[in-house]
Design an enzyme around this catalytic site. Sequence first.
Site, PDB file in Angstrom:
ATOM      1  N   GLU A 127     -30.818 169.737  32.428  1.00  0.00           N
ATOM      2  CA  GLU A 127     -31.400 168.291  31.723  1.00  0.00           C
ATOM      3  C   GLU A 127     -29.097 168.386  31.573  1.00  0.00           C
ATOM      4  OE1 GLU A 127     -33.959 166.827  28.428  1.00  0.00           O
ATOM      5  OE2 GLU A 127     -32.304 164.335  29.597  1.00  0.00           O
ATOM      6  N   CYS A 165     -35.828 163.877  29.018  1.00  0.00           N
ATOM      7  CA  CYS A 165     -36.042 162.186  28.697  1.00  0.00           C
ATOM      8  C   CYS A 165     -35.184 161.034  29.893  1.00  0.00           C
ATOM      9  CB  CYS A 165     -35.392 161.722  27.100  1.00  0.00           C
ATOM     10  SG  CYS A 165     -36.129 162.638  25.367  1.00  0.00           S
ATOM     11  N   ASN A 215     -42.000 162.891  32.389  1.00  0.00           N
ATOM     12  CA  ASN A 215     -41.849 163.789  31.223  1.00  0.00           C
ATOM     13  C   ASN A 215     -42.698 164.115  29.412  1.00  0.00           C
ATOM     14  OD1 ASN A 215     -40.059 165.861  30.126  1.00  0.00           O
ATOM     15  ND2 ASN A 215     -39.105 164.290  28.822  1.00  0.00           N
ATOM     16  N   GLU A 216     -42.389 163.609  29.360  1.00  0.00           N
ATOM     17  CA  GLU A 216     -42.938 163.504  28.054  1.00  0.00           C
ATOM     18  C   GLU A 216     -43.628 162.221  27.785  1.00  0.00           C
ATOM     19  OE1 GLU A 216     -40.105 164.779  24.480  1.00  0.00           O
ATOM     20  OE2 GLU A 216     -40.456 166.784  24.794  1.00  0.00           O
TER      21      GLU A 216
HETATM   22  O1  AHR Z   1     -34.443 169.058  25.816  1.00  0.00           O
HETATM   23  C1  AHR Z   1     -34.136 168.246  25.182  1.00  0.00           C
HETATM   24  C2  AHR Z   1     -35.189 166.888  25.328  1.00  0.00           C
HETATM   25  O2  AHR Z   1     -36.638 166.933  24.269  1.00  0.00           O
HETATM   26  C3  AHR Z   1     -35.960 166.676  26.043  1.00  0.00           C
HETATM   27  O3  AHR Z   1     -34.831 165.776  27.180  1.00  0.00           O
HETATM   28  C4  AHR Z   1     -36.354 166.353  26.087  1.00  0.00           C
HETATM   29  O4  AHR Z   1     -37.973 166.224  26.834  1.00  0.00           O
HETATM   30  C5  AHR Z   1     -37.489 166.683  24.700  1.00  0.00           C
HETATM   31  O5  AHR Z   1     -38.017 166.124  23.848  1.00  0.00           O
END
Ligand code: AHR
Length: 645
Positions: A48, A243, A374-375
């Site tokens: 990321e 994120c 993602n989350e």
């Molecule tokens: O790895 C850092 C962050 O942690 C990522 O962007 C997210 O998916 C998680 O909350």
Amino acid sequence: MTTYSRRLLASLLLLASSTFAAERARIDVRTDQPGASINPSMWGVFFEDINFGADGGLYAELVKNGSFEFPDPRTGWKKLGDKQVDDRIRYQQRDGGKTPANQRYVDIHGDGTGTWGLVNEGFRGIGVRVGENYDFSVEMRSASNGLMKLRVELINEKGVLAAAEIEGGNSNWRRFTATLVPKATEAKASLRITAIGLGHLQVDRVSLFPRNTWKNRVQGLRADMVQALADMKPGFIRFPGGCIVEGPNLALRYQWKKTILPKEERELLFNRWNTEMKDRQAPDYYQSFGLGFFEYFQLCEDLGAQPLPIINCGMACQFNSAELVPLEDLQPYIQDALDLIEFANGPVTSEWGAKRAALGHPAPFNMKLLGVGNEQWGPQYVERFDAFAKALKASHPEIELIAAAGPSPSDARFQYLWQNWRQLNPDYVDEHSYSPPAWFIEAFNRYDAYSRQGPRVFVGEYAAHTKGNRNNLEAALAEAVFMLGLERNADQVRLAAYAPLFAHVDAWQWRPDLIWVDNLRVMPTPNYFVQQLFSLNRGSQVLPTALSDAKPGSLFASASLEESSGEVIVKVVNPTAQPVEAVLSLEGRRTTPALCRRIQLSGATPSDENTLEQPAQVSPKTEGERPFDQIQTFAPYSFTILRIR
Ligand code: AHR
């Protein structure tokens, strides 16, 4: 010696050895009962653009805000010359603002003194090496009666490291290039550009790249950082987040189509890690997308890793705005996913396959995995995932879909999602865990009880967070114990990746991270070596392994068979301060094990770490092959791999 005394001696020796053996732990490996096959792509990485992972990191561009597109065009630049006469350097609109990706340029009004110009600070400095080639480029035009030139210099506190002069051209925009060869190595150089002559020199898209990039690609990736990934032989790369896929709001979400345009057309975007961490703000953090989806796919191919993109599912980050796309408006988002599959895998005759071919890659990238969201969490996510899954599976049943399990490994959001996934049956559920080391040690058994029906598990992000969030041996060993648990359950857990991957020592927002860098160096952490050891010693099938007679928590083990070589690979973690001796018994073998190679990662204390100066302080040591010995001693704070032939 009489027969009687010989017998007596033998019984005494047996007694002594069995008394001693009782104090030893036992590791019993059934070599004749190979179980689940381990996914060849099991151990991957998650990339990321966080901690200056892409811009200022993997993407090798050395000039920050070279096109003056940051909301404040002055970001990264300092004016040279008399501050009273500020109007000699002006930021102006380019082409009437018609090109979204290139709205501005800078006008330097030279007065013949050769003192007017700008200095770029790079990404926390510009790292350059003595004698290497650095490719400078710029778009320029000039309005003057005489000849104008641009002087380009790499400088440090002591003076000029490299210099070149470029003629400023005429009133038409043109791209100019020069090569700079520094006379000294400097981790924090700056780039100075100065207008020579009388008149207006107009400058845009200032850029500097090392010529030595990964695979020597023009404007490519930082070679040493990619090499660190290549050395892990990752089974997959999950990208581009995280994120940043979601964005703080939908307007700021990641849109892959914008990242495959020609580089000069890739629009700059706010990076949510710019403001996300209150105590680690990075006001100069934006996404240039120099590393875009084509480059990600190319990197996967280079490393032999499966591409595993994550796509926005019509939801912005629920920790931020939680903005939602109404279900009836979701189609363009779903279409983005369909087009992505076509871009990656479609024939060159298809619309998006043709775009891939135009970028120089007619062959498909063979994408097989796709994450939707993602989350995310909650019913809105389930509805949106379902809509994506119906459309994607209808046209592309060959693509395996990954659904999220929220941001935590066990809370109510997690439970709710798993209940739903048991009904909807995505191919994988992506679990995330950032927890203390004790959690990871306990999670050695986590997946033993998971149902083997329905979705399989992708542990998409995890890291042991110690006090102070250090990348130390304590965290690395806890992760190793967890990974043993994943390996033992390789039928259910098919993919896993540590997170985050990279961090710049002067520009991080989040720690711990797998690999730390500065502008010239790369530092693998103990955690990196654990990941690498698992990846390089994966094995093809799980072997049933039982541990007995060990103090609780003192030893953890798992074993696999490497079918191609016939090797048995036993992995053992001792996270305690005491050495542990164990009898390693290979049950059901047809031949006597002959030779064994031992690889050990260990340290004197759990707080042992690597540094940029000593990046291999905590690193695996490999002993030469020697005859296999059933009695093995596992050092304090160690992760040991035995490869037995
Ligand atoms: O790895 C850092 C962050 O942690 C990522 O962007 C997210 O998916 C998680 O909350």
